[in-house]
Design a protein around this motif. Structure first.
Motif, PDB file in Angstrom:
ATOM      1  N   LEU A 181       0.834  -1.198   0.000  1.00 60.01           N
ATOM      2  CA  LEU A 181       0.000   0.000   0.000  1.00 60.01           C
ATOM      3  C   LEU A 181       0.872   1.253   0.000  1.00 60.01           C
ATOM      4  O   LEU A 181       0.580   2.238  -0.693  1.00 60.01           O
ATOM      5  CB  LEU A 181      -0.919   0.010   1.221  1.00 60.01           C
ATOM      6  CG  LEU A 181      -2.329  -0.543   1.047  1.00 60.01           C
ATOM      7  CD1 LEU A 181      -3.116  -0.394   2.342  1.00 60.01           C
ATOM      8  CD2 LEU A 181      -3.050   0.150  -0.096  1.00 60.01           C
ATOM      9  N   PHE A 182       1.924   1.222   0.787  1.00 61.01           N
ATOM     10  CA  PHE A 182       2.854   2.354   0.821  1.00 61.01           C
ATOM     11  C   PHE A 182       3.437   2.593  -0.568  1.00 61.01           C
ATOM     12  O   PHE A 182       3.477   3.720  -1.066  1.00 61.01           O
ATOM     13  CB  PHE A 182       3.962   2.074   1.841  1.00 61.01           C
ATOM     14  CG  PHE A 182       4.921   3.209   2.048  1.00 61.01           C
ATOM     15  CD1 PHE A 182       4.654   4.199   2.981  1.00 61.01           C
ATOM     16  CD2 PHE A 182       6.100   3.290   1.310  1.00 61.01           C
ATOM     17  CE1 PHE A 182       5.549   5.250   3.176  1.00 61.01           C
ATOM     18  CE2 PHE A 182       6.993   4.328   1.497  1.00 61.01           C
ATOM     19  CZ  PHE A 182       6.718   5.309   2.435  1.00 61.01           C
ATOM     20  N   GLU A 183       3.886   1.531  -1.215  1.00 56.93           N
ATOM     21  CA  GLU A 183       4.477   1.631  -2.551  1.00 56.93           C
ATOM     22  C   GLU A 183       3.456   2.153  -3.570  1.00 56.93           C
ATOM     23  O   GLU A 183       3.788   2.968  -4.443  1.00 56.93           O
ATOM     24  CB  GLU A 183       5.001   0.273  -3.006  1.00 56.93           C
ATOM     25  CG  GLU A 183       6.220  -0.223  -2.247  1.00 56.93           C
ATOM     26  CD  GLU A 183       7.520   0.375  -2.775  1.00 56.93           C
ATOM     27  OE1 GLU A 183       7.470   1.126  -3.770  1.00 56.93           O
ATOM     28  OE2 GLU A 183       8.575   0.085  -2.199  1.00 56.93           O
ATOM     29  N   LYS A 184       2.231   1.694  -3.464  1.00 56.71           N
ATOM     30  CA  LYS A 184       1.189   2.113  -4.410  1.00 56.71           C
ATOM     31  C   LYS A 184       0.998   3.628  -4.378  1.00 56.71           C
ATOM     32  O   LYS A 184       0.970   4.289  -5.436  1.00 56.71           O
ATOM     33  CB  LYS A 184      -0.132   1.414  -4.077  1.00 56.71           C
ATOM     34  CG  LYS A 184      -1.304   1.889  -4.927  1.00 56.71           C
ATOM     35  CD  LYS A 184      -2.590   1.171  -4.535  1.00 56.71           C
ATOM     36  CE  LYS A 184      -3.782   1.721  -5.329  1.00 56.71           C
ATOM     37  NZ  LYS A 184      -5.044   1.017  -4.976  1.00 56.71           N
ATOM     38  N   TYR A 185       0.880   4.184  -3.181  1.00 56.23           N
ATOM     39  CA  TYR A 185       0.623   5.619  -3.093  1.00 56.23           C
ATOM     40  C   TYR A 185       1.899   6.434  -3.277  1.00 56.23           C
ATOM     41  O   TYR A 185       1.839   7.581  -3.752  1.00 56.23           O
ATOM     42  CB  TYR A 185      -0.116   5.941  -1.791  1.00 56.23           C
ATOM     43  CG  TYR A 185      -1.565   5.550  -1.912  1.00 56.23           C
ATOM     44  CD1 TYR A 185      -2.492   6.420  -2.473  1.00 56.23           C
ATOM     45  CD2 TYR A 185      -1.983   4.265  -1.565  1.00 56.23           C
ATOM     46  CE1 TYR A 185      -3.813   6.044  -2.647  1.00 56.23           C
ATOM     47  CE2 TYR A 185      -3.306   3.878  -1.742  1.00 56.23           C
ATOM     48  CZ  TYR A 185      -4.216   4.775  -2.282  1.00 56.23           C
ATOM     49  OH  TYR A 185      -5.521   4.391  -2.482  1.00 56.23           O
ATOM     50  N   LEU A 186       3.033   5.868  -2.966  1.00 62.94           N
ATOM     51  CA  LEU A 186       4.295   6.535  -3.288  1.00 62.94           C
ATOM     52  C   LEU A 186       4.375   6.805  -4.791  1.00 62.94           C
ATOM     53  O   LEU A 186       4.781   7.886  -5.228  1.00 62.94           O
ATOM     54  CB  LEU A 186       5.478   5.681  -2.828  1.00 62.94           C
ATOM     55  CG  LEU A 186       6.878   6.168  -3.192  1.00 62.94           C
ATOM     56  CD1 LEU A 186       7.144   7.564  -2.638  1.00 62.94           C
ATOM     57  CD2 LEU A 186       7.932   5.182  -2.673  1.00 62.94           C
ATOM     58  N   SER A 187       3.962   5.843  -5.585  1.00 59.85           N
ATOM     59  CA  SER A 187       4.015   6.008  -7.036  1.00 59.85           C
ATOM     60  C   SER A 187       3.066   7.109  -7.515  1.00 59.85           C
ATOM     61  O   SER A 187       3.323   7.763  -8.531  1.00 59.85           O
ATOM     62  CB  SER A 187       3.680   4.684  -7.734  1.00 59.85           C
ATOM     63  OG  SER A 187       2.321   4.336  -7.547  1.00 59.85           O
ATOM     64  N   LEU A 188       1.972   7.334  -6.789  1.00 54.20           N
ATOM     65  CA  LEU A 188       1.002   8.354  -7.189  1.00 54.20           C
ATOM     66  C   LEU A 188       1.463   9.773  -6.864  1.00 54.20           C
ATOM     67  O   LEU A 188       0.937  10.741  -7.423  1.00 54.20           O
ATOM     68  CB  LEU A 188      -0.348   8.092  -6.515  1.00 54.20           C
ATOM     69  CG  LEU A 188      -1.075   6.806  -6.930  1.00 54.20           C
ATOM     70  CD1 LEU A 188      -2.347   6.639  -6.118  1.00 54.20           C
ATOM     71  CD2 LEU A 188      -1.402   6.821  -8.420  1.00 54.20           C
ATOM     72  N   TYR A 189       2.434   9.876  -5.954  1.00 52.47           N
ATOM     73  CA  TYR A 189       2.893  11.203  -5.534  1.00 52.47           C
ATOM     74  C   TYR A 189       4.205  11.619  -6.200  1.00 52.47           C
ATOM     75  O   TYR A 189       4.827  12.588  -5.786  1.00 52.47           O
ATOM     76  CB  TYR A 189       3.068  11.231  -4.017  1.00 52.47           C
ATOM     77  CG  TYR A 189       1.772  11.127  -3.242  1.00 52.47           C
ATOM     78  CD1 TYR A 189       0.703  11.975  -3.501  1.00 52.47           C
ATOM     79  CD2 TYR A 189       1.623  10.167  -2.235  1.00 52.47           C
ATOM     80  CE1 TYR A 189      -0.481  11.879  -2.792  1.00 52.47           C
ATOM     81  CE2 TYR A 189       0.440  10.068  -1.515  1.00 52.47           C
ATOM     82  CZ  TYR A 189      -0.612  10.926  -1.794  1.00 52.47           C
ATOM     83  OH  TYR A 189      -1.786  10.838  -1.092  1.00 52.47           O
ATOM     84  N   ARG A 190       4.621  10.913  -7.221  1.00 57.23           N
ATOM     85  CA  ARG A 190       5.924  11.184  -7.826  1.00 57.23           C
ATOM     86  C   ARG A 190       6.041  12.600  -8.378  1.00 57.23           C
ATOM     87  O   ARG A 190       7.138  13.172  -8.396  1.00 57.23           O
ATOM     88  CB  ARG A 190       6.200  10.176  -8.950  1.00 57.23           C
ATOM     89  CG  ARG A 190       6.483   8.774  -8.458  1.00 57.23           C
ATOM     90  CD  ARG A 190       6.864   7.867  -9.613  1.00 57.23           C
ATOM     91  NE  ARG A 190       6.923   6.475  -9.191  1.00 57.23           N
ATOM     92  CZ  ARG A 190       7.955   5.913  -8.576  1.00 57.23           C
ATOM     93  NH1 ARG A 190       9.012   6.652  -8.303  1.00 57.23           N
ATOM     94  NH2 ARG A 190       7.924   4.642  -8.230  1.00 57.23           N
ATOM     95  N   ASP A 191       4.935  13.169  -8.847  1.00 56.38           N
ATOM     96  CA  ASP A 191       5.018  14.500  -9.443  1.00 56.38           C
ATOM     97  C   ASP A 191       4.736  15.616  -8.452  1.00 56.38           C
ATOM     98  O   ASP A 191       4.668  16.791  -8.831  1.00 56.38           O
ATOM     99  CB  ASP A 191       4.059  14.612 -10.635  1.00 56.38           C
ATOM    100  CG  ASP A 191       2.598  14.675 -10.197  1.00 56.38           C
ATOM    101  OD1 ASP A 191       2.271  14.070  -9.144  1.00 56.38           O
ATOM    102  OD2 ASP A 191       1.796  15.326 -10.891  1.00 56.38           O
ATOM    103  N   ALA A 192       4.576  15.285  -7.165  1.00 58.62           N
ATOM    104  CA  ALA A 192       4.330  16.319  -6.163  1.00 58.62           C
ATOM    105  C   ALA A 192       5.602  17.162  -5.974  1.00 58.62           C
ATOM    106  O   ALA A 192       6.710  16.629  -5.940  1.00 58.62           O
ATOM    107  CB  ALA A 192       3.931  15.685  -4.835  1.00 58.62           C
ATOM    108  N   PRO A 193       5.463  18.493  -5.832  1.00 63.84           N
ATOM    109  CA  PRO A 193       6.638  19.342  -5.629  1.00 63.84           C
ATOM    110  C   PRO A 193       7.373  19.057  -4.325  1.00 63.84           C
ATOM    111  O   PRO A 193       8.567  19.299  -4.213  1.00 63.84           O
ATOM    112  CB  PRO A 193       6.052  20.759  -5.635  1.00 63.84           C
ATOM    113  CG  PRO A 193       4.757  20.642  -6.376  1.00 63.84           C
ATOM    114  CD  PRO A 193       4.236  19.281  -6.031  1.00 63.84           C
TER     115      PRO A 193
END
Length: 311
Positions: free
Chosen positions: A128-140
């Motif tokens: 779950l951690f990895e899944k949402y980490l991937s979704l935040y890659r473009d966050a400043p």
């Protein structure tokens, strides 16, 4: 690595009036008027959504209200409204909370701008951690939340949770290249480890709380009760030489108010709070004092050194 000081708007003392602080974090649900004027502070200001307090107090404060508050406050960073999963939450509930936190970030970012920082939560299922980490890659910028129960409390979590949570933070640092903040982990026992992992910043609000309970923080971690008041927990008194070590640390790092040190830490809440704030800010390169954290520090330092030698 920087430690941002969490502070109520009405707080006394105000450490930034006495020495440089890397930043100040305030709570959105406290804001009624210009926070900079109230604080007397012109430096880097962070605003926390108050998500934890909202859940704890059963308040109703939705993402649109947070957006309205954020748009009228002059700050450098605004933490997204997050819903942290508990270590005891089953995976489906944790997933629901993490998805809602992600959706809140998307909405706040669209409404307020790129200064809104998403919060990725530590949870016992690394997938779950990895899944949402991937979704935040473009966050400043990215904040890691919900690590405190695993690292600083450890009750109700599996054995080895402290190292597990730090490994997740390490993983986030490897995958995410922007500024990385770890929420609520400004304890002097932990900040040297976070610095080794390449974390850019963390925060702490305990500098005032510990002072109110009659305690001073020691460089490298640990707290000592220095007043004559009766306390129900954390009764450890200073051991031989510890207060002298603390005073020496303050002097070596430029603390501006050492006159009357031994008497003032016993009698003045405000003085203890200033000392604690200074220790929190300046301890990021001081090896941890406790055996458990020192072992982790040494282990991670060796790993970092080996990784650097392979490059």
């Amino acid at each position: 690595m920087r430690v941002v000081l969490g502070s109520p708007l009405s707080a006394v003392p105000k450490p930034w009036l006495y020495f440089d602080v890397p930043g100040v974090m305030i709570n959105a649900i406290e804001i009624k008027r210009d926070p900079r004027r109230v604080l007397g502070y012109e430096g880097e200001l962070w605003v926390d959504s108050g998500g934890y307090q909202i859940l704890k107090r059963g308040l109703l404060l939705d993402v649109d209200k947070i957006a309205e508050i954020y748009r009228r406050v002059d700050a450098q960073l605004y933490l997204s409204l997050d819903i942290p999963p508990s270590p005891e939450d089953p995976p489906d509930l944790a997933e629901k909370k993490m998805r809602k936190s992600y959706q809140n970030w998307l909405k706040l970012r669209k409404s307020v701008g790129d200064a809104v920082v998403p919060v990725l939560h530590v949870y016992r299922d690394p997938a779950l951690f990895e899944k949402y980490l991937s979704l935040y890659r473009d966050a400043p910028a990215l904040a890691i939340g919900a690590a405190v129960p695993y690292v600083l409390i450890t009750r109700g979590v599996p054995r080895g949770s402290r190292e597990y949570a730090l490994r997740l933070i390490k993983r986030a640092r490897e995958e995410y290249r922007g500024p990385l903040h770890v929420l609520g982990m400004g304890s002097p026992s932990v900040t040297p480890i976070l610095a080794l992992l390449g974390v850019d910043s963390t925060d702490s609000a305990t500098w005032r709380l510990k002072a109110a309970y009659g305690k001073v923080l020691l460089p490298g971690g640990g707290e000592r009760h220095v007043t004559d008041r009766v306390v129900n927990f954390g009764r450890a008194k200073p051991k031989d030489g510890e207060l002298e070590e603390l005073r020496r640390f303050l002097a070596e790092n430029g603390f501006p108010a050492l006159d009357g040190f031994y008497e003032r830490i016993k009698t003045s809440f405000e003085y203890r709070a200033l000392v604690n704030a200074f220790v929190v800010i300046k301890s990021t390169s001081h090896p941890p004092r406790s055996t458990a954290f020192r072992k982790l520090y040494v282990k991670i330092a060796e790993e970092v050194s080996k990784a650097a030698s392979r490059q």
